[in-house]
Structures are given as C-alpha cells and as structure tokens.
Write a protein that holds these residues in place. Structure first.
Motif, PDB file in Angstrom:
ATOM      1  N   PHE A  16       0.828  -1.198   0.000  1.00 37.67           N
ATOM      2  CA  PHE A  16       0.000   0.000   0.000  1.00 37.67           C
ATOM      3  C   PHE A  16       0.871   1.261   0.000  1.00 37.67           C
ATOM      4  O   PHE A  16       0.550   2.259  -0.642  1.00 37.67           O
ATOM      5  CB  PHE A  16      -0.917   0.002   1.221  1.00 37.67           C
ATOM      6  N   ALA A  17       1.979   1.220   0.733  1.00 36.40           N
ATOM      7  CA  ALA A  17       2.877   2.379   0.803  1.00 36.40           C
ATOM      8  C   ALA A  17       3.447   2.713  -0.566  1.00 36.40           C
ATOM      9  O   ALA A  17       3.587   3.895  -0.923  1.00 36.40           O
ATOM     10  CB  ALA A  17       4.006   2.099   1.794  1.00 36.40           C
ATOM     11  N   ALA A  31     -15.407  -5.915   0.813  1.00 37.37           N
ATOM     12  CA  ALA A  31     -15.507  -6.427   2.181  1.00 37.37           C
ATOM     13  C   ALA A  31     -14.323  -7.315   2.515  1.00 37.37           C
ATOM     14  O   ALA A  31     -13.804  -8.043   1.659  1.00 37.37           O
ATOM     15  CB  ALA A  31     -16.808  -7.205   2.364  1.00 37.37           C
ATOM     16  N   ILE A  32     -13.905  -7.251   3.781  1.00 33.08           N
ATOM     17  CA  ILE A  32     -12.882  -8.141   4.303  1.00 33.08           C
ATOM     18  C   ILE A  32     -13.359  -8.646   5.663  1.00 33.08           C
ATOM     19  O   ILE A  32     -13.906  -7.877   6.459  1.00 33.08           O
ATOM     20  CB  ILE A  32     -11.518  -7.429   4.413  1.00 33.08           C
ATOM     21  N   SER A  33     -13.194  -9.933   5.906  1.00 32.68           N
ATOM     22  CA  SER A  33     -13.610 -10.474   7.203  1.00 32.68           C
ATOM     23  C   SER A  33     -12.530 -10.160   8.234  1.00 32.68           C
ATOM     24  O   SER A  33     -11.340 -10.178   7.932  1.00 32.68           O
ATOM     25  CB  SER A  33     -13.837 -11.987   7.111  1.00 32.68           C
ATOM     26  N   ASN A  34     -12.954  -9.867   9.440  1.00 30.88           N
ATOM     27  CA  ASN A  34     -12.016  -9.592  10.531  1.00 30.88           C
ATOM     28  C   ASN A  34     -11.745 -10.832  11.368  1.00 30.88           C
ATOM     29  O   ASN A  34     -11.059 -10.763  12.380  1.00 30.88           O
ATOM     30  CB  ASN A  34     -12.561  -8.460  11.398  1.00 30.88           C
ATOM     31  N   GLN A  35     -12.294 -11.948  10.933  1.00 30.00           N
ATOM     32  CA  GLN A  35     -12.038 -13.240  11.561  1.00 30.00           C
ATOM     33  C   GLN A  35     -12.212 -14.301  10.485  1.00 30.00           C
ATOM     34  O   GLN A  35     -12.749 -14.031   9.403  1.00 30.00           O
ATOM     35  CB  GLN A  35     -12.996 -13.478  12.725  1.00 30.00           C
ATOM     36  N   ARG A  78      -5.789  -8.214   3.005  1.00 32.57           N
ATOM     37  CA  ARG A  78      -5.347  -7.064   3.792  1.00 32.57           C
ATOM     38  C   ARG A  78      -6.135  -5.826   3.414  1.00 32.57           C
ATOM     39  O   ARG A  78      -6.638  -5.714   2.300  1.00 32.57           O
ATOM     40  CB  ARG A  78      -3.862  -6.781   3.569  1.00 32.57           C
ATOM     41  N   LEU A  79      -6.186  -4.887   4.370  1.00 36.17           N
ATOM     42  CA  LEU A  79      -6.927  -3.645   4.167  1.00 36.17           C
ATOM     43  C   LEU A  79      -6.100  -2.454   4.625  1.00 36.17           C
ATOM     44  O   LEU A  79      -5.401  -2.529   5.641  1.00 36.17           O
ATOM     45  CB  LEU A  79      -8.239  -3.687   4.959  1.00 36.17           C
ATOM     46  N   SER A 131      -9.251   5.420   9.589  1.00 34.30           N
ATOM     47  CA  SER A 131      -9.175   4.675  10.851  1.00 34.30           C
ATOM     48  C   SER A 131      -7.741   4.389  11.275  1.00 34.30           C
ATOM     49  O   SER A 131      -7.493   4.004  12.416  1.00 34.30           O
ATOM     50  CB  SER A 131      -9.931   3.349  10.729  1.00 34.30           C
ATOM     51  N   GLY A 132      -6.804   4.565  10.353  1.00 32.43           N
ATOM     52  CA  GLY A 132      -5.412   4.250  10.654  1.00 32.43           C
ATOM     53  C   GLY A 132      -5.063   2.784  10.478  1.00 32.43           C
ATOM     54  O   GLY A 132      -3.949   2.363  10.785  1.00 32.43           O
ATOM     55  N   ARG A 133      -5.979   1.993   9.966  1.00 36.51           N
ATOM     56  CA  ARG A 133      -5.707   0.576   9.752  1.00 36.51           C
ATOM     57  C   ARG A 133      -4.770   0.396   8.563  1.00 36.51           C
ATOM     58  O   ARG A 133      -4.994   0.955   7.485  1.00 36.51           O
ATOM     59  CB  ARG A 133      -7.000  -0.189   9.520  1.00 36.51           C
ATOM     60  N   HIS A 134      -3.728  -0.399   8.742  1.00 42.52           N
ATOM     61  CA  HIS A 134      -2.756  -0.667   7.681  1.00 42.52           C
ATOM     62  C   HIS A 134      -2.218  -2.069   7.891  1.00 42.52           C
ATOM     63  O   HIS A 134      -1.246  -2.268   8.595  1.00 42.52           O
ATOM     64  CB  HIS A 134      -1.628   0.376   7.706  1.00 42.52           C
ATOM     65  N   ASP A 135      -2.902  -3.052   7.299  1.00 44.02           N
ATOM     66  CA  ASP A 135      -2.493  -4.449   7.444  1.00 44.02           C
ATOM     67  C   ASP A 135      -1.189  -4.683   6.683  1.00 44.02           C
ATOM     68  O   ASP A 135      -1.070  -4.322   5.514  1.00 44.02           O
ATOM     69  CB  ASP A 135      -3.571  -5.383   6.890  1.00 44.02           C
ATOM     70  N   ALA A 136      -0.210  -5.281   7.339  1.00 41.27           N
ATOM     71  CA  ALA A 136       1.094  -5.519   6.734  1.00 41.27           C
ATOM     72  C   ALA A 136       1.264  -6.987   6.381  1.00 41.27           C
ATOM     73  O   ALA A 136       0.500  -7.847   6.825  1.00 41.27           O
ATOM     74  CB  ALA A 136       2.197  -5.073   7.685  1.00 41.27           C
TER      75      ALA A 136
END
Length: 238
Positions: A54-55, A180-184, A213-214, A219-224
């Motif tokens: 993403f970066a 959509a992305i599942s959180n579990q 990943r999202l 929200s500041g969410r940044h999945d690595a």
C-alpha cells in the motif's frame, strides 16, 4: 498458483471510500463502499515493477497530488506477481481471460470478472466472454460468491475451511460496489451470505484469503505482510 492482489484505486475529488465495521451472523467484517461516479483505476506496477505494498501505491500517486484513502488486495497472482487471469489497465489488456476450470480457488468455477466501465460490474467469466463488455479496468478472480442472487453451488454451510477473506459485490444497476474483508476466519458460505443477505447484492466475487489485507486512512488501519501483486483502493487529493 500464487495470488494476485489487484490494486484498484478510485479518485473522486470530493469523495472517499466509506469504510465501516459490520457484524453479520456472528462474524465481524469491514466494508468499504464506492460509487460509479468515482474515477476507478487499477494499478499493478510502478517504475521498478510490481508495487507490492500500500505504501508503494501511495508513493506512485503522490506526484499527482493524490493520496491513498482505502485499499485492499483483489484477485490471484503468480509467483512473479503477474495476474492469473484477465487484467485490463486503462483500456490495455495485460493478461488474457481464463475460461477453463482448474486447481485452487481461482479455478473453482464459476469464477468471474470485476469490470469498471460506465458502471461497476461483477460478471461470471463465460458471460463476460460472450458479451465482451467495455471495461476501462478489469480483474478476473474466483470463485464467484453470488451469481444472480444465488450462492455458488459448491459452497457448504458447514465447511471447516476457515480463513480471512475479501471480495467485492455490486448493485444490480452497477451504481455502487462494496468491498468487504472479514475480521475473523469464515468459510465461503458465510462470506457469500454477507454479500447476498447482509448487503443485498446480487453479484459478488471472491478476491482472496489468507493474504487478505486492508488499508483505511481514516481509521489508521494498515495491514502488513509479504509483497502483494497489484492491489484495490480509493485515492483522494492530498
């Protein structure tokens, strides 16, 4: 077969993707909505090859006075990060449509194509081949989650194949798409029901699992994680 994370970027000078958390049938998801009025693009590579993160997407669009607002992986890719199926960017086809069944989730037919043209569409692969719609951007993935309001026929409600999963669904008129992305970890059946019964979307396509990943600026969410192929998102003015 490796996975393709197709970066889909959307520019709307006055609008951003609306991301929010949603609970459905005991599971948590994050959904991000875009409209056909927004300028939707696909990104796969930068000056030095596959972007991978993403970066890196943010760095590529920065000289245009834009920033990444939302992004997620979107599809399947090979080891070299090349698209597995159809990939169209700015009207140019980089890789061809794959119509045969095969191994892995991509080959679990029916699969389909996310197409960005005058509207936002998810189209089953053979229907896409027959109609050849005009797509400025397109990515093929699979399996289809929802086809004409029906769940993929091979999904099982009691399947123990659980994973973090992400995908996209569209409204019947093509005016809106919901990512959509599942959180579990969830199975295909539960994920497909989210789109059909939770979001009331008649067509939906699976993008990937395990590497899902999202990125959400607000929200500041940044999945690595490990480098991805191309990815999906929304860009807005800096």
């Amino acid at each position: 077969m490796w996975r393709l994370a197709v970066v889909l970027a959307v520019w709307a000078g006055h609008a951003a993707a609306g991301c929010r958390d949603m609970a459905f049938e005991g599971a948590s998801y994050t959904i991000c909505e875009v409209t056909a009025e927004q300028d939707v693009r696909l990104f796969h590579s930068g000056p030095e090859g596959a972007l991978g993160s993403f970066a890196a997407v943010d760095q590529v669009i920065e000289p245009q006075g834009l920033r990444l607002d939302f992004a997620m992986n979107a599809g399947m890719y090979h080891r070299d990060l090349a698209p597995v199926g159809l990939y169209v960017e700015d009207g140019a086809r980089a890789t061809p449509l794959v119509t045969r069944a095969g191994p892995g989730n991509f080959g679990l037919v029916p699969n389909g194509v996310f197409c960005v043209g005058d509207r936002l569409r998810v189209i089953e692969t053979l229907a896409f081949e027959a109609s050849r719609p005009d797509c400025r951007y397109a990515t093929q993935s699979g399996p289809m989650l929802v086809i004409g309001g029906k769940l993929h026929p091979k999904f099982l409600a009691d399947s123990d194949s659980l994973n973090i999963r992400n995908g996209v669904g569209v409204t019947a008129d093509g005016s809106r798409a919901v990512f959509a992305i599942s959180n579990q970890a969830v199975n295909f059946y539960a994920f497909a029901r989210l789109f059909r019964d939770g979001l009331d979307l008649p067509e939906a396509l699976y993008f990937d699992g395990s590497i899902s990943r999202l990125y959400d600026h607000d929200s500041g969410r940044h999945d690595a994680g490990f480098p991805m192929g191309p990815m999906v998102g929304v860009v807005v003015p800096r």
